[in-house]
Design an enzyme around this catalytic site. Structure first.
Site, mmCIF file in Angstrom:
data_model
loop_
_atom_site.group_PDB
_atom_site.id
_atom_site.type_symbol
_atom_site.label_atom_id
_atom_site.label_comp_id
_atom_site.label_asym_id
_atom_site.label_seq_id
_atom_site.Cartn_x
_atom_site.Cartn_y
_atom_site.Cartn_z
ATOM 1 N N VAL A 11 -32.026 8.464 2.686
ATOM 2 C CA VAL A 11 -31.770 8.054 1.295
ATOM 3 C C VAL A 11 -33.047 7.463 0.680
ATOM 4 O O VAL A 11 -33.481 7.874 -0.397
ATOM 5 C CB VAL A 11 -30.609 7.030 1.205
ATOM 6 C CG1 VAL A 11 -30.499 6.441 -0.197
ATOM 7 C CG2 VAL A 11 -29.290 7.679 1.594
ATOM 8 N N LYS A 35 -41.615 4.680 12.350
ATOM 9 C CA LYS A 35 -41.238 5.422 11.142
ATOM 10 C C LYS A 35 -42.395 5.422 10.144
ATOM 11 O O LYS A 35 -42.730 6.449 9.559
ATOM 12 C CB LYS A 35 -40.001 4.795 10.479
ATOM 13 C CG LYS A 35 -38.714 5.055 11.238
ATOM 14 C CD LYS A 35 -37.525 4.478 10.507
ATOM 15 C CE LYS A 35 -36.274 4.597 11.356
ATOM 16 N NZ LYS A 35 -35.155 3.842 10.814
ATOM 17 N N THR A 121 -24.900 2.103 0.452
ATOM 18 C CA THR A 121 -23.465 1.971 0.182
ATOM 19 C C THR A 121 -23.008 0.596 0.628
ATOM 20 O O THR A 121 -23.079 0.276 1.820
ATOM 21 C CB THR A 121 -22.691 3.067 0.932
ATOM 22 O OG1 THR A 121 -23.245 4.312 0.542
ATOM 23 C CG2 THR A 121 -21.214 3.021 0.621
ATOM 24 N N LYS A 204 -18.684 4.430 -5.544
ATOM 25 C CA LYS A 204 -19.260 5.078 -4.363
ATOM 26 C C LYS A 204 -18.216 5.216 -3.247
ATOM 27 O O LYS A 204 -18.018 6.289 -2.680
ATOM 28 C CB LYS A 204 -20.469 4.266 -3.876
ATOM 29 C CG LYS A 204 -21.017 4.700 -2.554
ATOM 30 C CD LYS A 204 -21.679 6.063 -2.619
ATOM 31 C CE LYS A 204 -21.951 6.590 -1.238
ATOM 32 N NZ LYS A 204 -22.999 7.564 -1.141
ATOM 33 N N ALA A 252 -11.344 24.000 5.751
ATOM 34 C CA ALA A 252 -10.660 23.464 6.932
ATOM 35 C C ALA A 252 -11.568 23.600 8.150
ATOM 36 O O ALA A 252 -12.397 24.502 8.219
ATOM 37 C CB ALA A 252 -9.360 24.223 7.154
ATOM 38 N N CYS A 260 -21.402 8.676 6.889
ATOM 39 C CA CYS A 260 -20.867 8.138 5.630
ATOM 40 C C CYS A 260 -19.339 8.122 5.553
ATOM 41 O O CYS A 260 -18.741 7.057 5.439
ATOM 42 C CB CYS A 260 -21.442 8.920 4.462
ATOM 43 S SG CYS A 260 -23.232 8.929 4.487
ATOM 44 N N LYS A 263 -17.337 5.818 8.037
ATOM 45 C CA LYS A 263 -17.684 4.400 7.804
ATOM 46 C C LYS A 263 -17.161 3.921 6.438
ATOM 47 O O LYS A 263 -16.581 2.837 6.337
ATOM 48 C CB LYS A 263 -19.209 4.288 7.877
ATOM 49 C CG LYS A 263 -19.828 3.054 7.304
ATOM 50 C CD LYS A 263 -21.321 3.040 7.528
ATOM 51 C CE LYS A 263 -22.105 3.843 6.507
ATOM 52 N NZ LYS A 263 -22.233 3.237 5.181
ATOM 53 N N LYS A 321 -22.786 18.480 10.834
ATOM 54 C CA LYS A 321 -22.713 19.580 9.883
ATOM 55 C C LYS A 321 -24.035 20.331 9.966
ATOM 56 O O LYS A 321 -24.972 19.848 10.622
ATOM 57 C CB LYS A 321 -22.457 19.076 8.473
ATOM 58 C CG LYS A 321 -23.543 18.156 7.954
ATOM 59 C CD LYS A 321 -23.230 17.704 6.568
ATOM 60 C CE LYS A 321 -24.367 17.969 5.642
ATOM 61 N NZ LYS A 321 -24.129 17.615 4.272
ATOM 62 N N ARG A 328 -24.040 11.586 14.398
ATOM 63 C CA ARG A 328 -23.135 10.434 14.285
ATOM 64 C C ARG A 328 -21.724 10.887 13.901
ATOM 65 O O ARG A 328 -21.553 11.660 12.959
ATOM 66 C CB ARG A 328 -23.686 9.431 13.259
ATOM 67 C CG ARG A 328 -24.818 8.603 13.816
ATOM 68 C CD ARG A 328 -25.421 7.699 12.791
ATOM 69 N NE ARG A 328 -26.242 8.427 11.830
ATOM 70 C CZ ARG A 328 -26.875 7.849 10.802
ATOM 71 N NH1 ARG A 328 -26.758 6.564 10.599
ATOM 72 N NH2 ARG A 328 -27.612 8.575 9.992
HETATM 73 C C1 UGA Z 1 -21.446 12.447 2.053
HETATM 74 C C2 UGA Z 1 -21.163 12.748 0.565
HETATM 75 O O1 UGA Z 1 -20.833 14.129 0.407
HETATM 76 C C3 UGA Z 1 -22.385 12.412 -0.304
HETATM 77 O O2 UGA Z 1 -22.062 12.606 -1.682
HETATM 78 C C4 UGA Z 1 -22.764 10.941 -0.078
HETATM 79 O O3 UGA Z 1 -23.909 10.575 -0.820
HETATM 80 C C5 UGA Z 1 -23.036 10.730 1.402
HETATM 81 O O4 UGA Z 1 -21.852 11.083 2.163
HETATM 82 C C6 UGA Z 1 -23.365 9.270 1.614
HETATM 83 O O5 UGA Z 1 -22.483 8.441 1.369
HETATM 84 O O6 UGA Z 1 -24.528 8.951 1.904
HETATM 85 P P1 UGA Z 1 -22.746 13.687 4.056
HETATM 86 O O7 UGA Z 1 -22.038 12.727 4.939
HETATM 87 O O8 UGA Z 1 -24.232 13.828 4.193
HETATM 88 O O9 UGA Z 1 -22.492 13.307 2.493
HETATM 89 O O10 UGA Z 1 -22.149 15.148 4.292
HETATM 90 P P2 UGA Z 1 -20.977 16.029 3.634
HETATM 91 O O11 UGA Z 1 -21.575 17.310 3.211
HETATM 92 O O12 UGA Z 1 -20.221 15.276 2.644
HETATM 93 O O13 UGA Z 1 -20.054 16.324 4.912
HETATM 94 C C7 UGA Z 1 -19.331 15.307 5.586
HETATM 95 C C8 UGA Z 1 -18.453 15.903 6.665
HETATM 96 O O14 UGA Z 1 -17.352 16.609 6.082
HETATM 97 C C9 UGA Z 1 -19.140 16.910 7.591
HETATM 98 O O15 UGA Z 1 -18.715 16.689 8.914
HETATM 99 C C10 UGA Z 1 -18.653 18.265 7.094
HETATM 100 O O16 UGA Z 1 -18.650 19.242 8.102
HETATM 101 C C11 UGA Z 1 -17.239 17.903 6.667
HETATM 102 N N1 UGA Z 1 -16.663 18.819 5.661
HETATM 103 C C12 UGA Z 1 -17.218 18.903 4.420
HETATM 104 C C13 UGA Z 1 -15.538 19.573 5.976
HETATM 105 O O17 UGA Z 1 -14.999 19.500 7.106
HETATM 106 N N2 UGA Z 1 -14.986 20.386 5.016
HETATM 107 C C14 UGA Z 1 -15.523 20.493 3.777
HETATM 108 O O18 UGA Z 1 -14.965 21.252 2.966
HETATM 109 C C15 UGA Z 1 -16.661 19.733 3.467
#
Ligand code: UGA
Length: 425
Positions: A11, A35, A121, A204, A252, A260, A263, A321, A328
């Site tokens: 971030v 870092k 956050t 948020k 799904a 994120c 938590k 992902k 994590r």
């Molecule tokens: C998430 C939010 O999407 C961001 O907007 C936010 O800024 C961020 O948290 C944060 O608070 O810093 P992030 O955790 O990086 O972002 O990743 P996401 O793309 O949101 O995915 C989160 C999880 O949901 C992953 O495990 C992904 O595989 C899963 N997911 C996502 C699904 O299982 N199905 C979906 O349709 C979308």
């Protein structure tokens, strides 16, 4: 404007580089020597597509510098972004110790008016605490404003998200700070919401929890679809076509992970309980998510004849992902733990994550060699491009369990696989 970013995780680093792109001079501050050393040399200490090129560009043009010297950095900059981690504490609440220590340093070293912006956050009410922690450390009562400006970027697409935000939320009671923040974000075409810090902090948590709710909703529905032999992908598509619902976050799979959603949902549940207004919907969201890997394991076990002991299972994907090296709260790790508890023999692959265990293999081929089944746990592009006919010849049995629904059942069955996704056809 001279901008200081405190905390150089994904971030902080992305935010800093974004402001460099907007023509500002940025300093990145972190206590972690490794870092800072890495960033100074133009190397990211985490995996994030596209960011390293931007880092190299702005280092070479002297737009960004990195330091561990808090005193100098705080004195020399006008706007200070707090981007440090807020991990989960044992109650499920957010641990604010890093934020507190940053606020205290700001209070100790500030020499003139500053705008202090929380990007991390943080729970509702933290802006007030940041003000208090700064004031407690100030020797002279120098004026400052605190702003809550939550970040919505995703790991894996941080740069794209930061450059193309849907909205900008600015929460502050300070008129001067609001003016400065608005001018900082002027180049962006998206709408800006001006509000109070508490509302910004809530936005948020509420956003992340809503997205997590969409995922748990579709995952729970997928179990029903599975039973009724309905393809859940078609259902996602169909409901997503309604503009009031939207197509995003209805994929799904094995459940959400990362640093994120788990938590933040838990912190909002904690806050709600503490204030006597429990959020029962979110409690169910967590329950559904926690059960998702058990549901998937049960399906694998059933398909493989009810026993997993000594079965060779190849896991494709460790990251929570695609496009990140972050594991994590990864659903993959939860599934591996469960497979191991059943005494399955596990081999794992990930194109980016270095797990550092003897289970990991360098190539996909080595990972699946002699396997009784392949489990796809991360939606990496690499796995969508696999030549499955070749891979099948290396396996002991042609079973594929697609925990991310990235393959087509029809195509896989044509090749001769027994294919099972999450209600995927
Ligand atoms: C998430 C939010 O999407 C961001 O907007 C936010 O800024 C961020 O948290 C944060 O608070 O810093 P992030 O955790 O990086 O972002 O990743 P996401 O793309 O949101 O995915 C989160 C999880 O949901 C992953 O495990 C992904 O595989 C899963 N997911 C996502 C699904 O299982 N199905 C979906 O349709 C979308």
């Amino acid at each position: 404007m001279k901008i200081l970013v405190i905390g150089t995780g994904y971030v902080g680093t992305t935010t800093g580089l974004l402001f460099c792109e907007m023509g500002h001079k940025v300093t990145g501050l972190d206590l972690d020597e490794k870092k800072i050393k890495s960033l100074k040399s133009g190397k990211l200490h985490f995996y994030e597509p596209g960011l390293e090129d931007l880092l190299a560009k702005h280092i070479s043009q002297n737009h960004i510098s990195f330091t561990r010297n808090a005193k100098k950095a705080i004195k020399e900059n006008d706007v200070i972004f707090i981007c440090v981690g807020t991990p989960q504490d044992k109650n499920g609440d957010a641990d604010l110790s890093y934020v507190k220590s940053v606020a205290e340093s700001i209070g100790t070293y500030m020499n003139e008016y500053k705008v202090i912006v929380t990007k991390s956050t943080v729970p509702v009410g933290t802006s007030g605490l940041v003000s208090k922690w700064i004031r407690e450390k100030q020797e002279d009562k120098i004026k400052f404003d605190v702003v809550s400006n939550p970040e919505f970027l995703r790991e894996g697409s941080a740069l794209h998200d930061a450059l193309n935000p849907d909205r900008i939320i600015i929460g502050t009671t300070g008129k001067k700070a609001m003016k400065i923040m608005k001018s900082l974000y002027e180049p962006f075409a998206c709408p800006t919401l001006e509000t109070l810090p508490e509302a910004a902090e809530m936005i948020k948590y509420a956003s992340n929890s809503f997205l997590a709710m969409k995922i748990s909703y579709i995952n729970e529905l997928a179990k029903l679809c599975d039973e009724l032999e309905i393809n859940v992908n078609d259902v996602s598509k169909g409901i997503g076509m309604d503009q009031r619902i939207g197509p995003a976050f209805l994929q799904a799979g094995m459940g959400y992970g990362g640093s994120c959603f788990p938590k933040d949902v838990s912190a909002l549940i904690y806050l709600a309980k503490k204030s006597g207004n429990p959020l029962t919907i979110l409690e169910s969201v967590v329950k559904v998510n926690e059960e998702q890997t058990s549901y998937f394991l049960k399906k694998i076990k059933h398909a493989l004849g009810g026993k997993l002991k000594n079965r060779k299972i190849a896991i494709l994907g460790l990251a929570f992902k695609a496009n990140t090296d972050d594991t994590r709260e990864s659903a993959s790790l939860y599934l591996i733990e469960k497979l191991m508890a059943e005494q399955a023999e596990v081999t794992v692959h990930d194109p980016v994550v270095k797990w550092g265990t003897t289970y990991q293999r360098e190539s996909i081929e080595e990972t699946v060699k002699g396997a009784d089944a392949v489990c796809i746990c991360t939606d990496w592009e690499d796995y969508k491009k696999i030549n499955w006919t070749n891979l099948k010849s290396l396996m002991n049995q042609p079973y594929i369990f697609d925990g991310r629904n990235i393959l087509s059942k029809t195509e896989m069955e044509k090749i001769g696989f027994h294919y099972m996704g999450v209600a995927n056809g």
